[in-house]
Design an enzyme around this catalytic site. Structure first.
Site, PDB file in Angstrom:
ATOM      1  N   PRO A 161       0.822  -1.220   0.000  1.00  0.00           N
ATOM      2  CA  PRO A 161       0.000   0.000   0.000  1.00  0.00           C
ATOM      3  C   PRO A 161       0.857   1.271   0.000  1.00  0.00           C
ATOM      4  CG  PRO A 161      -0.640  -1.489   1.807  1.00  0.00           C
ATOM      5  CD  PRO A 161       0.560  -2.077   1.154  1.00  0.00           C
ATOM      6  N   GLU A 169       1.827  -7.714   8.413  1.00  0.00           N
ATOM      7  CA  GLU A 169       2.138  -6.277   8.457  1.00  0.00           C
ATOM      8  C   GLU A 169       3.191  -5.889   7.424  1.00  0.00           C
ATOM      9  OE1 GLU A 169       0.138  -4.336  10.383  1.00  0.00           O
ATOM     10  OE2 GLU A 169      -0.788  -6.287  10.688  1.00  0.00           O
ATOM     11  N   ARG A 186      -1.125  -7.645 -21.300  1.00  0.00           N
ATOM     12  CA  ARG A 186      -1.960  -7.274 -22.450  1.00  0.00           C
ATOM     13  C   ARG A 186      -1.273  -6.277 -23.367  1.00  0.00           C
ATOM     14  NH1 ARG A 186      -4.357  -2.675 -22.306  1.00  0.00           N
ATOM     15  NH2 ARG A 186      -6.157  -3.185 -23.580  1.00  0.00           N
ATOM     16  N   ASP A 192      -5.741   1.625 -27.698  1.00  0.00           N
ATOM     17  CA  ASP A 192      -5.707   2.177 -26.342  1.00  0.00           C
ATOM     18  C   ASP A 192      -5.184   3.596 -26.345  1.00  0.00           C
ATOM     19  OD1 ASP A 192      -6.517  -0.167 -25.302  1.00  0.00           O
ATOM     20  OD2 ASP A 192      -4.568  -0.767 -24.536  1.00  0.00           O
TER      21      ASP A 192
HETATM   22  C1  9D3 Z   1      -2.736  -2.819   9.934  1.00  0.00           C
HETATM   23  C2  9D3 Z   1      -1.913  -2.737   8.709  1.00  0.00           C
HETATM   24  N1  9D3 Z   1      -2.455  -1.933   7.665  1.00  0.00           N
HETATM   25  C3  9D3 Z   1      -2.828  -0.548   7.965  1.00  0.00           C
HETATM   26  C4  9D3 Z   1      -3.846  -0.041   6.978  1.00  0.00           C
HETATM   27  C5  9D3 Z   1      -1.392  -1.868   6.706  1.00  0.00           C
HETATM   28  C6  9D3 Z   1      -1.577  -2.859   5.655  1.00  0.00           C
HETATM   29  C7  9D3 Z   1      -0.571  -3.750   5.354  1.00  0.00           C
HETATM   30  C8  9D3 Z   1      -0.768  -4.680   4.340  1.00  0.00           C
HETATM   31  C9  9D3 Z   1      -2.757  -2.889   4.932  1.00  0.00           C
HETATM   32  C10 9D3 Z   1      -2.937  -3.830   3.926  1.00  0.00           C
HETATM   33  C11 9D3 Z   1      -1.947  -4.707   3.630  1.00  0.00           C
HETATM   34  C12 9D3 Z   1      -2.137  -5.693   2.566  1.00  0.00           C
HETATM   35  N2  9D3 Z   1      -2.143  -4.999   1.270  1.00  0.00           N
HETATM   36  C13 9D3 Z   1      -1.231  -5.216   0.358  1.00  0.00           C
HETATM   37  O1  9D3 Z   1      -0.337  -6.000   0.582  1.00  0.00           O
HETATM   38  C14 9D3 Z   1      -1.259  -4.433  -0.864  1.00  0.00           C
HETATM   39  C15 9D3 Z   1      -2.150  -3.422  -1.322  1.00  0.00           C
HETATM   40  C16 9D3 Z   1      -3.313  -2.823  -0.734  1.00  0.00           C
HETATM   41  O2  9D3 Z   1      -3.765  -3.164   0.374  1.00  0.00           O
HETATM   42  N3  9D3 Z   1      -3.932  -1.838  -1.427  1.00  0.00           N
HETATM   43  C17 9D3 Z   1      -3.536  -1.423  -2.659  1.00  0.00           C
HETATM   44  N4  9D3 Z   1      -2.453  -1.938  -3.247  1.00  0.00           N
HETATM   45  C18 9D3 Z   1      -1.799  -2.929  -2.572  1.00  0.00           C
HETATM   46  S1  9D3 Z   1      -0.438  -3.683  -3.143  1.00  0.00           S
HETATM   47  C19 9D3 Z   1      -0.287  -4.648  -1.817  1.00  0.00           C
END
Ligand code: 9D3
Length: 259
Positions: free
Chosen positions: A95, A122, A160, A175
């Site tokens: 994220p 985490e 793609r 595209d």
């Molecule tokens: C309590 C931990 N979270 C706070 C919001 C952090 C967190 C860590 C890992 C939240 C989600 C995740 C799992 N998400 C991914 O590994 C992830 C992801 C996403 O959640 N949203 C958008 N793109 C991606 S790429 C990997």
């Protein structure tokens, strides 16, 4: 058949390799794999953990909730891949990464070998990022349970773009032509569904009228839903004229509605 280009390789590092079986075997991606245009391997990070309990995660130093993915199994897995191909580009799905865009997908599609590291819990020990990760990517501002679905999104968006993956007439050229605009509405038979007719112009056989209507609808829809795209769009003189016409219409509609 190979179209003169070597197949692009995707290695997915995950604790849940089973998640990838059906999505990547269906439809267009499945065909691309069959045709040898792409190769997708899933690698279970647990296979690189030391025997006995094969632990892949541990509690965070300094305390706090949840578990952190350990550095050693991921390090061994990436080093094993790099021993086969030192030119790999390693992406960590997180994220905290930069948001995936069409432009990023295009850049990635010129690489020959991607490693997609999927986090769980985490996330990974910070030293994984420092020592083994080339790029961090997010797929948007919403919370997933892990990086696996995000990795599939990257594979789909990148694959793609490779020559031969889409059908011959459906190309990335199309595209880029309409890239900056949303698409016009599409219809197929029947011409009237429960009193809801298809716009007459589409049945007219008048190709220039149809293409003008489509351009106009694409502009209307983009203005309504994604004005941010219009701001960046490369509009032709005709597009700009159409857009002004639509804006004028909207203004008169508004004054008529009394809004
Ligand atoms: C309590 C931990 N979270 C706070 C919001 C952090 C967190 C860590 C890992 C939240 C989600 C995740 C799992 N998400 C991914 O590994 C992830 C992801 C996403 O959640 N949203 C958008 N793109 C991606 S790429 C990997």
């Amino acid at each position: 058949m190979g179209c003169g280009r070597k197949r692009m390789k995707f290695d997915i590092l995950t604790l849940f390799p089973q998640m990838f079986s059906s999505p990547l075997q269906e439809s267009i991606l499945g065909k691309a794999v069959e045709k040898g245009l792409i190769q997708i391997r899933t690698i279970n990070i647990r296979d690189f953990a030391v025997a006995k309990h094969r632990v892949v995660d541990d509690s965070p130093y300094g305390g706090g909730q949840g578990m952190v993915m350990k550095v050693e199994p991921i390090a061994r897995a990436i080093e094993w891949i790099k021993s086969q191909d030192p030119s790999v580009w390693t992406i960590y799905l997180t994220p905290q990464g930069r948001g995936l865009t069409q432009e990023i997908s295009q850049k990635l599609s010129s690489r020959s070998h991607l490693v997609l590291l999927c986090g769980r819990y985490e996330g990974v020990d910070e030293r994984v990022r420092e020592l083994f990760v080339d790029e961090e990517i997010s797929i948007g501002d919403y919370v997933l349970t892990g990086g696996e679905l995000a990795a599939m999104v990257v594979i789909d968006a990148v694959s793609r773009l490779l020559p031969g993956v889409l059908g011959s007439d459906r190309s990335a050229e199309e595209d880029s032509f309409f890239n900056s605009l949303l698409e016009y509405p599409q219809y197929t038979r029947p011409s009237n569904f429960r009193g809801n007719p298809v716009p007459e112009v589409l049945l007219s056989g008048n190709h220039s009228a149809i293409s003008l209507w489509r351009k106009r609808e694409a502009l209307k829809r983009t203005l309504d839903r994604r004005p941010d795209l219009l701001a960046r769009a490369n509009l032709s003189g005709e597009d700009q004229r159409l857009l002004e016409e639509i804006l004028r219409e909207n203004r008169t509609d508004k004054s008529r509605d009394g809004v």
